[in-house]
Design a protein around this motif. Structure first.
Motif, PDB file in Angstrom:
ATOM      1  N   SER A 155    -119.044 116.800  68.170  1.00 52.45           N
ATOM      2  CA  SER A 155    -118.919 115.218  67.593  1.00 52.45           C
ATOM      3  C   SER A 155    -119.868 115.121  66.571  1.00 52.45           C
ATOM      4  O   SER A 155    -119.882 114.173  65.832  1.00 52.45           O
ATOM      5  CB  SER A 155    -119.583 114.526  69.002  1.00 52.45           C
ATOM      6  OG  SER A 155    -120.869 115.209  69.224  1.00 52.45           O
ATOM      7  N   TYR A 156    -120.954 115.884  66.249  1.00 46.01           N
ATOM      8  CA  TYR A 156    -121.968 115.512  65.435  1.00 46.01           C
ATOM      9  C   TYR A 156    -121.555 115.133  63.830  1.00 46.01           C
ATOM     10  O   TYR A 156    -121.804 114.412  63.164  1.00 46.01           O
ATOM     11  CB  TYR A 156    -123.224 116.322  65.382  1.00 46.01           C
ATOM     12  CG  TYR A 156    -124.556 115.889  64.832  1.00 46.01           C
ATOM     13  CD1 TYR A 156    -125.326 115.204  65.503  1.00 46.01           C
ATOM     14  CD2 TYR A 156    -124.739 116.051  63.494  1.00 46.01           C
ATOM     15  CE1 TYR A 156    -126.575 114.671  64.933  1.00 46.01           C
ATOM     16  CE2 TYR A 156    -125.875 115.652  62.794  1.00 46.01           C
ATOM     17  CZ  TYR A 156    -126.602 115.031  63.484  1.00 46.01           C
ATOM     18  OH  TYR A 156    -127.767 114.206  62.877  1.00 46.01           O
ATOM     19  N   THR A 185    -127.520 112.701  70.764  1.00 47.43           N
ATOM     20  CA  THR A 185    -126.659 113.483  71.616  1.00 47.43           C
ATOM     21  C   THR A 185    -127.044 114.875  71.640  1.00 47.43           C
ATOM     22  O   THR A 185    -126.070 115.669  72.074  1.00 47.43           O
ATOM     23  CB  THR A 185    -125.041 113.308  70.961  1.00 47.43           C
ATOM     24  OG1 THR A 185    -125.196 113.736  69.426  1.00 47.43           O
ATOM     25  CG2 THR A 185    -124.525 111.969  70.967  1.00 47.43           C
ATOM     26  N   GLN A 290    -129.201 115.554  77.865  1.00 42.13           N
ATOM     27  CA  GLN A 290    -129.209 115.002  76.479  1.00 42.13           C
ATOM     28  C   GLN A 290    -130.421 114.701  75.953  1.00 42.13           C
ATOM     29  O   GLN A 290    -131.355 114.119  76.817  1.00 42.13           O
ATOM     30  CB  GLN A 290    -128.377 113.680  76.374  1.00 42.13           C
ATOM     31  CG  GLN A 290    -127.035 114.091  76.309  1.00 42.13           C
ATOM     32  CD  GLN A 290    -126.125 112.979  75.786  1.00 42.13           C
ATOM     33  OE1 GLN A 290    -126.376 111.659  75.922  1.00 42.13           O
ATOM     34  NE2 GLN A 290    -124.979 113.235  75.307  1.00 42.13           N
TER      35      GLN A 290
END
Length: 294
Positions: A155-156, A185, A290
């Motif tokens: 995702s990053y 995240t 997280q």
């Protein structure tokens, strides 16, 4: 003339005398030291490109604070480039370690002192002294914690690219929101290794090696192992194993009777050590949470 000083253990070896067995405290201390060393050896190596990408993301936010959109675009491009290097590898992991730490906390006390502390915690909570109860409760641990913070590679990079698109479209607020969300995240993984169970295993292994030559010390090791397992249970360290604390205690008692009698406990030791190893492995806990890098 050179003087040579021999340790008692070395002198005993040269004289043919048996080396003194370690005390239970020495066996326990050695087990903790070995566990710390093993934890450091297994510590995940930080991926520098991921660390650089985090630092550059934070720099982009600082650029935006100064309304320097040009610098923000440049730093964001660098951050994306750092992760593209990692993504180019076909075996790139889903999580890239950016930080790693090992902490060790050893409880000084026994099962009875844990029970007394828990009773005190209940009293404090009953009168609304939550923070005092929390501080006392936090002392009730005896473990090695291996903590790793990782960047999610799935995702990053996508978040960085979306932020770059927003900047190109002049949407600085949206870009900032995406970057701040991305920094929140990070995945923190914590592996908890209960020290009392680890000590109990080491003590039983040590007892098995000297049961014939030093019956008295072997029995001391077994009693110390029993106390460590009581402590582990009192501190709430559970295992997914089918073996229970009661079964382990019964097995120790059976070995003690054998050592005091015919002293043919080799098979019993072997079975208990096997059960305890499996119990320990299934008592390890891995916790994912997280973590924000803002």
């Amino acid at each position: 003339m050179k003087r040579v000083i021999l340790s008692l253990a070395a002198a005993a070896l040269l004289c043919g005398a048996p080396v003194w067995a370690q005390t239970s405290a020495e066996v326990s201390a050695g087990a903790v030291k070995s566990a710390k060393s093993a934890a450091h050896d297994k510590q995940l190596e930080v991926v520098q490109e991921a660390v650089d990408a985090i630092v550059l993301t934070q720099k982009v936010l600082a650029d935006l604070d100064k309304n320097d959109v040009k610098a923000a675009k440049k730093d964001l491009e660098k951050a994306i480039g750092k992760l593209e290097v990692v993504l180019a590898h076909k075996d790139a992991p889903a999580l890239l370690p950016i930080d790693s730490a090992i902490t060790a906390t050893e409880y000084v006390g026994d099962a009875k002192s844990v029970e007394a502390a828990l009773a005190e915690v209940k009293k404090l909570l009953a009168v609304g002294k939550v923070q005092e109860a929390r501080r006392l409760l936090n002392t009730l641990q005896s473990e090695i914690d291996v903590i790793t913070v990782s960047l999610p590679l799935i995702s990053y990079p996508q978040a960085l690219k979306l932020a770059a698109k927003y900047l190109a479209d002049g949407k600085t607020k949206e870009a900032r929101d995406v970057l701040e969300m991305a920094l929140g995240t990070m995945v923190q993984n914590e592996v908890v290794i209960p020290l009392p169970i680890l000590k109990a295993q080491a003590l039983i292994e040590a007892a098995s090696k000297i049961a014939k030559s030093d019956k008295e010390q072997a029995l001391k090791h077994l009693e110390a192992a029993r106390e460590e397992l009581k402590l582990a249970k009192a501190l709430g360290y559970t295992s997914r194993s089918d073996t229970t604390y009661k079964m382990l205690d019964d097995a120790i008692e059976k070995i003690e009777k054998e050592v005091k009698g015919p002293n043919k406990a080799e098979k019993l030791f072997e079975e208990l050590i096997g059960k305890l190893k499996e119990f320990k492995e299934k008592a390890l806990k891995s916790i994912d949470t997280q973590k924000s890098e803002k």
